[in-house]
Structure formats: C-alpha cells, structure tokens
Design an enzyme around this catalytic site. Structure first.
Site, mmCIF file in Angstrom:
data_model
loop_
_atom_site.group_PDB
_atom_site.id
_atom_site.type_symbol
_atom_site.label_atom_id
_atom_site.label_comp_id
_atom_site.label_asym_id
_atom_site.label_seq_id
_atom_site.Cartn_x
_atom_site.Cartn_y
_atom_site.Cartn_z
ATOM 1 N N LYS A 1 0.819 -1.214 0.000
ATOM 2 C CA LYS A 1 0.000 0.000 0.000
ATOM 3 C C LYS A 1 0.852 1.263 0.000
ATOM 4 O O LYS A 1 0.455 2.274 -0.570
ATOM 5 C CB LYS A 1 -0.952 -0.017 1.195
ATOM 6 C CG LYS A 1 -1.972 -1.151 1.096
ATOM 7 C CD LYS A 1 -3.218 -0.844 1.888
ATOM 8 C CE LYS A 1 -3.272 -1.550 3.198
ATOM 9 N NZ LYS A 1 -4.491 -1.277 3.949
ATOM 10 N N GLY B 1 -8.542 -5.105 7.457
ATOM 11 C CA GLY B 1 -8.594 -4.278 8.657
ATOM 12 C C GLY B 1 -7.525 -4.611 9.694
ATOM 13 O O GLY B 1 -7.554 -4.086 10.801
ATOM 14 N N ARG C 1 -8.581 -7.969 -7.173
ATOM 15 C CA ARG C 1 -9.334 -9.231 -7.182
ATOM 16 C C ARG C 1 -10.826 -8.914 -7.256
ATOM 17 O O ARG C 1 -11.216 -7.754 -7.168
ATOM 18 C CB ARG C 1 -9.057 -9.993 -5.889
ATOM 19 C CG ARG C 1 -9.355 -9.106 -4.686
ATOM 20 C CD ARG C 1 -9.364 -9.837 -3.385
ATOM 21 N NE ARG C 1 -9.087 -8.992 -2.263
ATOM 22 C CZ ARG C 1 -9.957 -8.207 -1.637
ATOM 23 N NH1 ARG C 1 -11.219 -8.174 -2.041
ATOM 24 N NH2 ARG C 1 -9.599 -7.456 -0.614
ATOM 25 N N HIS D 1 -16.409 5.452 3.217
ATOM 26 C CA HIS D 1 -15.596 4.571 2.379
ATOM 27 C C HIS D 1 -16.358 4.396 1.070
ATOM 28 O O HIS D 1 -17.440 3.819 1.060
ATOM 29 C CB HIS D 1 -15.388 3.226 3.089
ATOM 30 C CG HIS D 1 -14.700 2.195 2.250
ATOM 31 N ND1 HIS D 1 -13.477 1.644 2.586
ATOM 32 C CD2 HIS D 1 -15.043 1.623 1.075
ATOM 33 C CE1 HIS D 1 -13.114 0.783 1.649
ATOM 34 N NE2 HIS D 1 -14.058 0.744 0.725
ATOM 35 N N GLU E 1 -0.587 7.971 8.196
ATOM 36 C CA GLU E 1 -1.530 8.797 7.443
ATOM 37 C C GLU E 1 -2.340 9.646 8.404
ATOM 38 O O GLU E 1 -2.595 9.227 9.534
ATOM 39 C CB GLU E 1 -2.551 7.863 6.775
ATOM 40 C CG GLU E 1 -2.553 7.830 5.287
ATOM 41 C CD GLU E 1 -3.553 6.806 4.777
ATOM 42 O OE1 GLU E 1 -3.210 6.140 3.810
ATOM 43 O OE2 GLU E 1 -4.676 6.661 5.329
ATOM 44 N N LYS E 2 -2.812 10.783 7.943
ATOM 45 C CA LYS E 2 -3.770 11.571 8.713
ATOM 46 C C LYS E 2 -5.025 10.711 8.920
ATOM 47 O O LYS E 2 -5.474 10.036 7.992
ATOM 48 C CB LYS E 2 -4.127 12.825 7.905
ATOM 49 C CG LYS E 2 -5.219 13.659 8.514
ATOM 50 C CD LYS E 2 -4.624 14.737 9.370
ATOM 51 C CE LYS E 2 -5.694 15.499 10.115
ATOM 52 N NZ LYS E 2 -5.169 16.068 11.360
HETATM 53 P P1 ADP Z 1 -7.694 -2.952 4.665
HETATM 54 O O1 ADP Z 1 -6.866 -3.189 3.454
HETATM 55 O O2 ADP Z 1 -7.175 -3.644 5.881
HETATM 56 O O3 ADP Z 1 -9.161 -3.161 4.440
HETATM 57 P P2 ADP Z 1 -7.933 -0.089 4.246
HETATM 58 O O4 ADP Z 1 -6.731 0.720 3.951
HETATM 59 O O5 ADP Z 1 -8.817 -0.453 3.107
HETATM 60 O O6 ADP Z 1 -7.477 -1.401 5.023
HETATM 61 O O7 ADP Z 1 -8.807 0.637 5.365
HETATM 62 C C1 ADP Z 1 -9.924 -0.005 5.948
HETATM 63 C C2 ADP Z 1 -10.776 0.997 6.667
HETATM 64 O O8 ADP Z 1 -10.039 1.682 7.691
HETATM 65 C C3 ADP Z 1 -11.315 2.111 5.796
HETATM 66 O O9 ADP Z 1 -12.472 1.727 5.099
HETATM 67 C C4 ADP Z 1 -11.595 3.200 6.844
HETATM 68 O O10 ADP Z 1 -12.791 2.956 7.539
HETATM 69 C C5 ADP Z 1 -10.456 3.034 7.805
HETATM 70 N N1 ADP Z 1 -9.346 3.957 7.438
HETATM 71 C C6 ADP Z 1 -8.238 3.645 6.743
HETATM 72 N N2 ADP Z 1 -7.450 4.740 6.587
HETATM 73 C C7 ADP Z 1 -8.072 5.771 7.205
HETATM 74 C C8 ADP Z 1 -7.764 7.181 7.406
HETATM 75 N N3 ADP Z 1 -6.651 7.733 6.930
HETATM 76 N N4 ADP Z 1 -8.674 7.924 8.074
HETATM 77 C C9 ADP Z 1 -9.818 7.388 8.569
HETATM 78 N N5 ADP Z 1 -10.141 6.087 8.425
HETATM 79 C C10 ADP Z 1 -9.295 5.276 7.755
#
Ligand code: ADP
Length: 452
Positions: free
Chosen positions: A116, A165, A292, A208, A200-201
């Site tokens: 990522k 997650g 995928r 989402h 990240e912030k």
């Molecule tokens: P994974 O690959 O484990 O699913 P993601 O990067 O897709 O992880 O993030 C999953 C969820 O985590 C997002 O849908 C969101 O709810 C939360 N999230 C991720 N990054 C942020 C962020 N910078 N700020 C707020 N929420 C975040």
C-alpha cells in the site's frame, strides 16, 4: 476460451465462480480441505480434489497442492476467488510458469498495488490525491512521530502489506504514538510477515467509497460506478450499497476517472477495486487498490445488470471487454448485508457449529449468495461469512424495505448469526437517511446492546 477452470477457494465465492463457468460452458474443478468434504462447491463442480488438512495454510494456501490438482484434472485456468491466494504474486507467477492461466491480473500488477505504501507513491505520481502522510514505509519510531506531528493528530498507522482491517492503529496524540506504532508493527509482522508500516492523517468522519473497475488485455479499462462501504466494525465492512447516498453524478465521474487512470497506469487486466475515503467536503483520497473480485461485487452486478465473474473469465482468456461494459447504466439501488457466523450479543465471537434449520429469503429483487444448508457444519477454521443478502429496488427506499423484509424472513438455526444486528442497523434512522460514515457503528453503541 478455457475448457476447465479450477477454483482455488471455498464457500459462497467458490459456488459463485462455478456458476459463472458453467454458464460459459466451462467445466469446473473444486478443491477442498478435509473440513470441507461435505461442502456444496464439491458437489456442484464437475471434478474435485482433496488438497489437505483443515488449516488454510496446509490446504487453500498450499500452492504446490493447488498446481498439482490443476495438472491432475487437466484444468487450463485457476480462479482464486477472494482471500487466500487471490492477491499472491507468487501464486500468479507459479500458475504462469505451469502454463495455467491465472484469472486475475499479472504478478507484476498485483505487486504494484499489493504494497500500500508503494501504491500510494505510484498514484501520487499521476496526481491522484492521497491522505496526507509519510512518503513510504517508515521504520524509525522517532522519524514516524515527527511525520505524525507534521501532519497533525490523530493519525493512523497502517501495515503496508495490510488487508482485512488488520495491522492498523490510531494514535490520538504524540504521547500515545510510540505505543500505537509498535503495536501496528507487531500486528503487521504477525499477520503479513512484514513489519512495514506507514503513517496517514486519520480522517474524522469519512465515508468509504470504492470504484469497481474492469480491464482487458488490450488496454481498455472501464469503471462500473461505486459502492459505499461505510458501515464497518473494526475497519471491516458489514453493509455495502450502490449508488452511494453521498455521490452526485459529477463526483462519481471524477472518482471514476481517477480509478480508471490508476488502473491504466499499471495496464490493469481483470476486475479490480480502487478504494477511496470521501471527506464531508467532497474531497476524496486514494486508499488502496484491491486486485481481485471483492465480497461486495453483487451490489454492482445488481445495479448494472452485468456479470463481473463471467467477464473476469472472458478477459483472462484474451477476449476484449464486451460493449455493454462500456455503456453502463446504473439502474435502481442495491444494498448488501453480510451474514456472519458470529454472536453480536457476545462481542461478535465466532459461532461455528451445525445449522439445524435453514430457510433463505426470496421474492422480487432479492439475491442470496451462500454455501450453507440445513445440516451443514460451519467449520471453525475459516472466515465467518455464511451468506450475502442483496436487495435491489427501483429506489433506495424500496431496496431498504426489501432488505428489512428479507432479513426478517431469513431463518438460520443451530448457531448464532449477525442477522439481528443487521436488522437493527438497517432500521436505524441515520442509515435510513443515508447519513453514515466509517465511525457510525463505533458511536451508535445502542446497536450493540439492544433493549430486551
Ligand atoms: P484494509 O486493506 O485492511 O481493508 P484499508 O486501507 O482499506 O485497510 O482501510 C480499511 C478501513 O479503515 C477504511 O475503510 C476506513 O474505515 C479506515 N481507514 C483507513 N485509513 C483511514 C484514514 N486515513 N482515516 C480514517 N479512516 C481510515
């Protein structure tokens, strides 16, 4: 076109792929662990091979066993489903080296998006916004804290190899940063074999919103609209819908364009999802690309009338994207609920066991993707997903009432499921109004402790 496809997966997605292949006139091969002997995917495929003991790493993740099963049965292609080896560049490479087509992108494309932190850098180079944060992975806690202070708290520390997650920690302030950083690294190492994390912030109230893309081997890439997956528990999706209540046509076009550009930048082939966080002010940020088919793909199928899995198989065999994937019209509204074998009254503790009574819902606009049946034993070894209920309606209101009716009429006895919890979320006034964000469930604690 392929003659025989092996499905390197189990559960509902194995059945989904078997159906798609049969509709295309392709024979299928199932693989199964000893815990899945009585599974429907074994019964409905043309051929089947036992690939090992129950634990995933000894069966569904065992590349030599899967390749041997394909060779023994004469399969000329492998569909990986989602989870397990779906995003393993090693698996895609081994398939190619064994002269078996991998139904998905190339190993190189999976690598470009799999990390990522690297994916973030790539999309930034083509002017797609990312959440402010570190340039790449950071190892040093002090350097990471400085970056966090620079972007401002709260921040989220994320595993570069993350998924599902896992390996994510929020730090509210500089004092809690060091501990959160260490925990995220430990979790990342345990779950993904890599301690790489980036910072990240942490956005306060984002939605989402993800864009479904599909590409062929001739450089064509299209997008098929969005899915709003803001209803999450511990960063895992529970309910998804399309269209997003938060998107205008103009925003959809801009997010769609960004997603297509990201996919084209790596010559993407197959089905993929570009995930964004959408801020309350309409700004959006790239989060990651999943290379995928996703669990929630039926939501898109219901509003587009397209079959994403059949198209994956077609483009993998070298066919160009069909015209209807280029003239997409979104029709009505679709919502999906994930029904898991978990007890919502006991902190979503897994609930394996034997299903004694099973009666799925039906009626206009209802689709149920499931592998369970009356008498089926839910094994304790795998993901807890039992069924996906998808409701389609002409309007969001119609989709909502159909979903409520479907959940009320869905009978699963013998084990605990998340159905009662899903019913409460669907009926919640904020969900009904489409006013939710990724922290919604965290705030609405009353949903977790129902009045009895
Ligand atoms: P994974 O690959 O484990 O699913 P993601 O990067 O897709 O992880 O993030 C999953 C969820 O985590 C997002 O849908 C969101 O709810 C939360 N999230 C991720 N990054 C942020 C962020 N910078 N700020 C707020 N929420 C975040």
């Amino acid at each position: 076109m392929f003659k025989k496809v092996l499905i390197a997966n189990r559960g509902e997605i194995a059945l989904r792929v078997i159906r798609a292949c049969h509709e295309l006139g392709i024979e299928t091969v199932s693989v199964y662990s000893v815990a899945d002997r009585d599974s429907l995917h074994v019964r409905f495929s043309d051929d089947d091979v036992c690939i090992g003991p129950a634990p995933g790493r000894l069966s569904y993740l065992n590349i030599p066993s899967l390749i041997a099963a394909a060779e023994i049965t004469g399969a000329d292609a492998i569909h990986p489903g989602y989870g397990f080896l779906a995003e393993s560049p090693e698996f895609a490479e081994t398939c190619a080296a064994s002269n078996i087509a991998f139904i998905g992108p190339t190993a190189t494309q999976i690598r470009q998006m799999g990390d990522k932190a690297t994916a973030r850098k790539m999309v930034q180079s083509i002017d797609i916004p990312v959440v402010p944060g570190s340039k790449g992975a950071v190892d040093d806690p002090d350097e990471a804290r400085e970056i966090a202070e620079g972007i401002g708290f709260p921040v989220i520390i994320k595993a570069a190899a993350g998924g599902g997650g896992k390996g994510m920690r929020v730090a509210e302030d500089a004092n809690s940063f060091a501990q959160a950083f260490q925990l995220a690294r430990n979790e990342a190492l345990a779950a993904f074999d890599s301690a790489d994390v980036y910072v990240e912030k942490f956005l306060e109230k984002p939605r989402h919103v993800e864009i479904q893309v599909m590409g062929d081997q001739y450089g064509d890439v299209v997008h098929l609209g969005e899915r709003d997956c803001s209803i999450q528990r511990r960063h895992q999706k529970l309910i998804e819908e399309s269209p997003s209540p938060a998107l205008t046509d103009e925003l959809r076009a801009r997010m769609g364009e960004a997603a297509v550009r990201a996919a084209k930048a790596i010559n993407y082939v197959g089905a993929g999802t570009v995930e964004f966080l959408l801020n309350t002010d309409g700004s959006f940020y790239f989060m990651e690309m999943n290379t995928r088919i996703q669990v929630e793909h039926p939501v898109t199928e219901m509003v587009t009338g397209l079959d994403l899995v059949k198209e994956q198989v077609r483009v993998a065999s070298g066919e160009p994207l069909q015209q209807r994937f280029k003239d997409v019209n979104l029709r009505g509204h679709a919502i999906e609920c994930r029904v898991n074998a978990e007890n919502p009254d006991r902190n979503f503790q897994p609930s394996p066991g034997t299903i004694t009574v099973f009666h799925p819902p039906g009626g206009p606009g209802i689709r149920v993707d499931t592998h369970i049946y009356s008498g089926y034993q839910v094994p304790p070894h795998y993901d807890s997903l039992l069924a996906k209920v998808i409701a389609h309606g002409t309007t969001r209101e119609e989709a909502l009432v159909r979903m409520s009716e479907a959940l009320d009429g869905f009978i699963i006895e013998g084990i605990s499921t998340t159905i009662p919890f899903l019913k409460r979320v669907i009926k919640h006034p904020n969900f009904q109004a489409g006013e939710v964000d990724t922290k919604f469930l965290e705030r609405e604690t009353s949903l977790f402790h129902p009045a009895t």
